[in-house]
Design a protein around this motif. Sequence first.
Motif, PDB file in Angstrom:
ATOM      1  N   ALA A   1      30.496  34.629  31.648  1.00 43.92           N
ATOM      2  CA  ALA A   1      30.454  35.037  33.053  1.00 43.92           C
ATOM      3  C   ALA A   1      30.920  33.868  33.911  1.00 43.92           C
ATOM      4  N   PHE A   2      31.622  34.176  34.984  1.00 37.85           N
ATOM      5  CA  PHE A   2      32.124  33.176  35.923  1.00 37.85           C
ATOM      6  C   PHE A   2      31.725  33.637  37.316  1.00 37.85           C
ATOM      7  N   CYS A   3      30.672  33.051  37.867  1.00 35.52           N
ATOM      8  CA  CYS A   3      30.137  33.535  39.139  1.00 35.52           C
ATOM      9  C   CYS A   3      29.407  32.410  39.862  1.00 35.52           C
ATOM     10  N   VAL A   4      29.798  32.147  41.112  1.00 36.68           N
ATOM     11  CA  VAL A   4      29.136  31.104  41.901  1.00 36.68           C
ATOM     12  C   VAL A   4      28.027  31.672  42.777  1.00 36.68           C
ATOM     13  N   ASN A   5      27.919  32.993  42.865  1.00 34.15           N
ATOM     14  CA  ASN A   5      26.897  33.605  43.708  1.00 34.15           C
ATOM     15  C   ASN A   5      25.533  33.510  43.017  1.00 34.15           C
ATOM     16  N   PRO A   6      24.551  32.854  43.636  1.00 35.64           N
ATOM     17  CA  PRO A   6      23.256  32.652  42.966  1.00 35.64           C
ATOM     18  C   PRO A   6      22.480  33.935  42.708  1.00 35.64           C
TER      19      PRO A   6
ATOM     20  N   ASP B   1      38.279  26.330  48.862  1.00 39.36           N
ATOM     21  CA  ASP B   1      37.914  27.720  48.665  1.00 39.36           C
ATOM     22  C   ASP B   1      36.448  27.774  48.273  1.00 39.36           C
ATOM     23  N   ALA B   2      35.953  28.976  47.955  1.00 40.04           N
ATOM     24  CA  ALA B   2      34.541  29.143  47.596  1.00 40.04           C
ATOM     25  C   ALA B   2      34.336  29.197  46.095  1.00 40.04           C
ATOM     26  N   GLY B   3      35.303  28.686  45.344  1.00 42.43           N
ATOM     27  CA  GLY B   3      35.136  28.611  43.897  1.00 42.43           C
ATOM     28  C   GLY B   3      36.162  29.364  43.084  1.00 42.43           C
ATOM     29  N   ALA B   4      37.037  30.154  43.711  1.00 40.31           N
ATOM     30  CA  ALA B   4      37.985  30.986  42.973  1.00 40.31           C
ATOM     31  C   ALA B   4      38.933  30.139  42.120  1.00 40.31           C
ATOM     32  N   ARG B   5      39.427  29.042  42.677  1.00 44.68           N
ATOM     33  CA  ARG B   5      40.364  28.200  41.927  1.00 44.68           C
ATOM     34  C   ARG B   5      39.694  27.640  40.684  1.00 44.68           C
TER      35      ARG B   5
ATOM     36  N   PHE C   1      33.174  38.433  32.627  1.00 49.57           N
ATOM     37  CA  PHE C   1      32.803  38.910  33.957  1.00 49.57           C
ATOM     38  C   PHE C   1      33.227  37.845  34.960  1.00 49.57           C
ATOM     39  N   VAL C   2      34.150  38.201  35.867  1.00 50.07           N
ATOM     40  CA  VAL C   2      34.689  37.250  36.849  1.00 50.07           C
ATOM     41  C   VAL C   2      34.333  37.734  38.241  1.00 50.07           C
ATOM     42  N   HIS C   3      33.680  36.865  39.003  1.00 51.71           N
ATOM     43  CA  HIS C   3      33.201  37.214  40.343  1.00 51.71           C
ATOM     44  C   HIS C   3      33.707  36.161  41.330  1.00 51.71           C
ATOM     45  N   TYR C   4      34.458  36.596  42.341  1.00 46.03           N
ATOM     46  CA  TYR C   4      34.904  35.689  43.411  1.00 46.03           C
ATOM     47  C   TYR C   4      34.004  35.874  44.626  1.00 46.03           C
ATOM     48  N   ASN C   5      33.714  34.780  45.324  1.00 47.19           N
ATOM     49  CA  ASN C   5      32.775  34.837  46.447  1.00 47.19           C
ATOM     50  C   ASN C   5      33.446  34.637  47.800  1.00 47.19           C
ATOM     51  N   GLU C   6      34.772  34.534  47.820  1.00 48.60           N
ATOM     52  CA  GLU C   6      35.477  34.221  49.063  1.00 48.60           C
ATOM     53  C   GLU C   6      35.311  35.286  50.143  1.00 48.60           C
TER      54      GLU C   6
ATOM     55  N   ALA D   1      40.567  36.204  53.714  1.00 41.00           N
ATOM     56  CA  ALA D   1      39.827  35.905  52.484  1.00 41.00           C
ATOM     57  C   ALA D   1      40.179  36.899  51.386  1.00 41.00           C
ATOM     58  N   LEU D   2      40.330  38.163  51.771  1.00 44.21           N
ATOM     59  CA  LEU D   2      40.686  39.193  50.800  1.00 44.21           C
ATOM     60  C   LEU D   2      42.077  38.941  50.215  1.00 44.21           C
ATOM     61  N   ARG D   3      43.026  38.535  51.074  1.00 42.99           N
ATOM     62  CA  ARG D   3      44.368  38.221  50.585  1.00 42.99           C
ATOM     63  C   ARG D   3      44.322  37.035  49.616  1.00 42.99           C
ATOM     64  N   TYR D   4      43.487  36.048  49.932  1.00 46.07           N
ATOM     65  CA  TYR D   4      43.358  34.888  49.043  1.00 46.07           C
ATOM     66  C   TYR D   4      42.810  35.312  47.678  1.00 46.07           C
ATOM     67  N   VAL D   5      41.829  36.204  47.677  1.00 44.59           N
ATOM     68  CA  VAL D   5      41.268  36.694  46.416  1.00 44.59           C
ATOM     69  C   VAL D   5      42.301  37.530  45.663  1.00 44.59           C
ATOM     70  N   ASP D   6      43.106  38.292  46.385  1.00 46.11           N
ATOM     71  CA  ASP D   6      44.198  39.026  45.735  1.00 46.11           C
ATOM     72  C   ASP D   6      45.089  38.064  44.949  1.00 46.11           C
ATOM     73  N   ASN D   7      45.405  36.916  45.560  1.00 43.48           N
ATOM     74  CA  ASN D   7      46.239  35.928  44.887  1.00 43.48           C
ATOM     75  C   ASN D   7      45.532  35.334  43.674  1.00 43.48           C
ATOM     76  N   ALA D   8      44.217  35.125  43.801  1.00 44.32           N
ATOM     77  CA  ALA D   8      43.453  34.609  42.662  1.00 44.32           C
ATOM     78  C   ALA D   8      43.488  35.604  41.502  1.00 44.32           C
ATOM     79  N   LEU D   9      43.402  36.894  41.820  1.00 43.08           N
ATOM     80  CA  LEU D   9      43.485  37.926  40.786  1.00 43.08           C
ATOM     81  C   LEU D   9      44.867  37.950  40.138  1.00 43.08           C
ATOM     82  N   CYS D  10      45.918  37.726  40.954  1.00 45.68           N
ATOM     83  CA  CYS D  10      47.276  37.649  40.402  1.00 45.68           C
ATOM     84  C   CYS D  10      47.378  36.479  39.418  1.00 45.68           C
ATOM     85  N   GLU D  11      46.779  35.338  39.777  1.00 45.33           N
ATOM     86  CA  GLU D  11      46.801  34.178  38.887  1.00 45.33           C
ATOM     87  C   GLU D  11      46.069  34.488  37.577  1.00 45.33           C
ATOM     88  N   LEU D  12      44.951  35.187  37.687  1.00 45.37           N
ATOM     89  CA  LEU D  12      44.199  35.571  36.495  1.00 45.37           C
ATOM     90  C   LEU D  12      45.044  36.480  35.601  1.00 45.37           C
ATOM     91  N   ALA D  13      45.739  37.436  36.224  1.00 41.03           N
ATOM     92  CA  ALA D  13      46.602  38.340  35.456  1.00 41.03           C
ATOM     93  C   ALA D  13      47.713  37.557  34.759  1.00 41.03           C
TER      94      ALA D  13
END
Length: 213
Positions: free
Chosen positions: A55-60, A104-108, A128-133, A190-202
């Motif tokens: 799991a990858f999640c920064v949300n406590p 960022d809030a941890g996505a990178r 399980f990948v969770h972004y908090n941005e 923030a949503l656009r930034y997370v979209d880019n993070a998802l593209c990087e993951l893909a």
Amino acid sequence: SNMIAAAPWTLPAHASLFTGLHAATHGATDESRVLSVYHKVLPEYVKAAGYRTAAFCVNPWVSPETGFGRGFDTFFTQRHHHRLAARALQYGRQASDRLLRRKDAGARRTNEALERWLTASPGPFFAFVHYNETHLPFDPPPPYNRLFLPQGVTPPRMRALNQDCNRYVARDVEMTEEDLAILTALYDGALRYVDNALCELAEVLQRRGEWER
């Protein structure tokens, strides 16, 4: 235009995702802020089927401390449990981010940790990948913080914006149409930034030949 969630906040909503149960059944709510061990979670099933899990999640609210660690071989929270070590880690990250002009809030770091984990050992996996941005307060890195802002909005105006939803709901503060427009623009950034993070993951999965599997 028509979004449905099992619950309006992180803990019970994710407990429903992990168990397939409604909040009234799994009980991870304001009354009991932990997911009970009596409910088996998805990672336990896939681990039993031979998958390695992480799991990858920064949300406590979604962490081993709140009952979400079961079934995961590894849980990357980007936190340190020792208070002094956690503070030193935070200062070190802030200093390096300022030096390299990144934020960022941890996505990178989540994506980097995921790629390291995938490289460490091959085979079937469940991640399980969770972004908090996109979680309040919205503070996307440049240029995403200004990508959708209305014309003429200054940095001081952005900093003065109320981002405490509880104060707004309690009518402790009033928010104008302009306030809400700025808040929406920051969320969209923030949503656009997370979209880019998802593209990087893909792209990581594509490079490894995992995307089609």
